[in-house]
Design a protein around this motif. Sequence first.
Motif, PDB file in Angstrom:
ATOM      1  N   UNK A 291      63.925  32.450  26.241  1.00 13.10           N
ATOM      2  CA  UNK A 291      62.734  32.568  27.138  1.00 13.10           C
ATOM      3  C   UNK A 291      63.024  31.557  28.234  1.00 13.10           C
ATOM      4  N   UNK A 292      63.297  30.962  28.648  1.00 12.53           N
ATOM      5  CA  UNK A 292      64.117  30.011  29.332  1.00 12.53           C
ATOM      6  C   UNK A 292      65.038  30.538  30.821  1.00 12.53           C
ATOM      7  N   UNK A 293      65.100  32.213  30.560  1.00 15.31           N
ATOM      8  CA  UNK A 293      66.150  32.506  31.160  1.00 15.31           C
ATOM      9  C   UNK A 293      65.092  33.731  32.103  1.00 15.31           C
ATOM     10  N   UNK A 294      63.462  33.807  31.712  1.00 11.26           N
ATOM     11  CA  UNK A 294      63.056  34.505  32.272  1.00 11.26           C
ATOM     12  C   UNK A 294      62.558  34.034  33.615  1.00 11.26           C
TER      13      UNK A 294
ATOM     14  N   UNK B 220      60.838  20.166  23.797  1.00 10.70           N
ATOM     15  CA  UNK B 220      60.060  19.114  24.238  1.00 10.70           C
ATOM     16  C   UNK B 220      61.151  17.976  24.790  1.00 10.70           C
ATOM     17  N   UNK B 221      59.527  17.998  26.195  1.00  2.65           N
ATOM     18  CA  UNK B 221      60.210  16.241  26.922  1.00  2.65           C
ATOM     19  C   UNK B 221      59.867  14.825  25.986  1.00  2.65           C
ATOM     20  N   UNK B 222      58.785  15.257  25.049  1.00  7.72           N
ATOM     21  CA  UNK B 222      58.393  13.996  24.242  1.00  7.72           C
ATOM     22  C   UNK B 222      57.801  14.403  22.614  1.00  7.72           C
TER      23      UNK B 222
ATOM     24  N   UNK C 150      60.400  25.370  36.919  1.00  4.81           N
ATOM     25  CA  UNK C 150      60.860  24.944  35.713  1.00  4.81           C
ATOM     26  C   UNK C 150      60.125  25.018  34.079  1.00  4.81           C
ATOM     27  N   UNK C 151      61.330  25.628  33.036  1.00  2.77           N
ATOM     28  CA  UNK C 151      60.245  25.547  31.666  1.00  2.77           C
ATOM     29  C   UNK C 151      60.217  23.791  31.113  1.00  2.77           C
ATOM     30  N   UNK C 152      59.337  23.520  30.647  1.00  2.16           N
ATOM     31  CA  UNK C 152      58.949  22.139  30.693  1.00  2.16           C
ATOM     32  C   UNK C 152      59.020  21.960  29.209  1.00  2.16           C
ATOM     33  N   UNK C 153      58.755  23.621  28.722  1.00  2.00           N
ATOM     34  CA  UNK C 153      58.848  23.188  26.684  1.00  2.00           C
ATOM     35  C   UNK C 153      59.401  24.097  25.677  1.00  2.00           C
ATOM     36  N   UNK C 154      59.401  24.935  24.804  1.00  2.00           N
ATOM     37  CA  UNK C 154      60.087  25.569  24.606  1.00  2.00           C
ATOM     38  C   UNK C 154      59.472  25.648  22.807  1.00  2.00           C
ATOM     39  N   UNK C 155      58.998  26.832  22.452  1.00  2.00           N
ATOM     40  CA  UNK C 155      59.315  26.309  21.586  1.00  2.00           C
ATOM     41  C   UNK C 155      59.293  27.296  20.757  1.00  2.00           C
TER      42      UNK C 155
ATOM     43  N   UNK D  85      64.300  22.323  28.502  1.00  2.00           N
ATOM     44  CA  UNK D  85      64.964  23.172  27.714  1.00  2.00           C
ATOM     45  C   UNK D  85      66.241  23.983  28.555  1.00  2.00           C
ATOM     46  N   UNK D  86      66.490  24.398  29.017  1.00  2.00           N
ATOM     47  CA  UNK D  86      67.293  24.715  29.722  1.00  2.00           C
ATOM     48  C   UNK D  86      68.483  24.177  29.743  1.00  2.00           C
TER      49      UNK D  86
END
Lengths: 267, 212
Positions: free
Chosen positions: A154-157, A188-190, A163-168, A140-141
Amino acid sequence: MTLPQTEVYPNAPLEVVAFELRIPYALSLADRAAQAQVWEKIKERLPITQPQPALQVTLGAPGMVQSQGPLRMSDRARTLGVVVGPELVSIESTHYRCFEEFRDFLLYVLSAMPADEIAGFSRIGLRYINEIRVPDIAFPAQWDGLVASYLLGATEIPADGLTSRRLGGEVEYGGADGLRVVMRYGASAEGRIVNAEGPLRTPTSESGPSFLIDLDSYWENAPDDDLPVFSTEAIVEKTSRLRAPIHNLFEAAITDQLRDIFRKEPR
Amino acid sequence: MSPEGTGTGTGMITEPPKAPATAYDGLARQVGEVRDVVHITKQDAEGLHEQLQGRALDSRTAAVAQREPAELLDDLSSEWGLSWTLAAKLLGVSQTSVRKWRRNESLTPENRRGVARLVAFLEMLRSDYPAVCDQASWLEMRISEESTLTPADLYAMDRCELLFDLAALRCPPHEVLYAVDPDWRASYGVDDRFAVVKGPDGLPSIVMRDNS
């Protein structure tokens, strides 16, 4: 044909555009013969028909089904589909070029409906689903600089080196006259939201890392308000109003860097 | 988000976390509604049936009540096989009263109606529930092994609707007992500390059970 009012990206990440009109149960669209009468009027552009699978409850004697499901119609390229049933009229396009063209098609389909026999309409929805895929992005970042920074907040928290893997996320915006927009976004990764094995052909079938911008703009008849009369002009006018915030939100969600990709890079 | 997003029902847009649950939720909701309708309809039908059975019994009672009371009393014994003890219990009077009525002593209007109603009830039992043979002994049988209540008790309690349900096997015995008294085990349960045995004089007597 009306000229587009907004920029059309040659490589837009749009996977599908869906329009859906919900109507009170209409007997005139309940059975296959009645649905076929609608098809007769639009079969020139939508020659392929197939029953739309739907959940049905069987009551009474075995084999007695209460109602037939909706009828799906599509063009030869299978990029344009219409579903007509007793409670909905749906249009889907996986080869969308501009709103003006889509609106003309909407007018074409609505004109085929038995307007006098439909009591009104209770909901109109217009939804654009964008699945953005850019090579070499896995987390995500890494979307930083491509999508608006507030979507990635939220990835900056700090997460202890993780490491953030998913964001929504999901935001609902409300406006006057019952107009609402739900914006769903995330990295998302997939996976895919738009079914690549569904009834229509999708622009891509990739399922790798992506950034989703799903914009569902809709109007709903308030419970205290009278049901509006079924009118092609009124529905098209409301749909045009639904389109405006979608365009603005999408543009606000992406950066110039991503715009350049949509303008130049082939998908 | 709106409960159902635009275009989610046509197969093009899949929303993995929600789609399967939504499909089952929708189906469960529909079946739940069917159950509710069935439940409400059942309650309505039960109420209507009870009302109509009551009216049928009333109507038959009115017709039977035109006959001579002494003749009806004779019928209770000769045609329906009721002992005078049982007849008195069903009519809610003493055996002495029944004996007097048989000697053509006058009945109060209420008692005359009671006799006519009992005959009408037995006629309904025979015509509408032919599966019940020998109505007299059926009335004296215990409803369940776990209770002392008999159909005759229910008749004396003016619960004919339960008797009809019992006769038609529409209601299992335990449901009938709960309808009579939710605390029926305490009120009408069998007390297994005692037993009825034939005594040395040949007559039945109550004795403590030997649990050793």
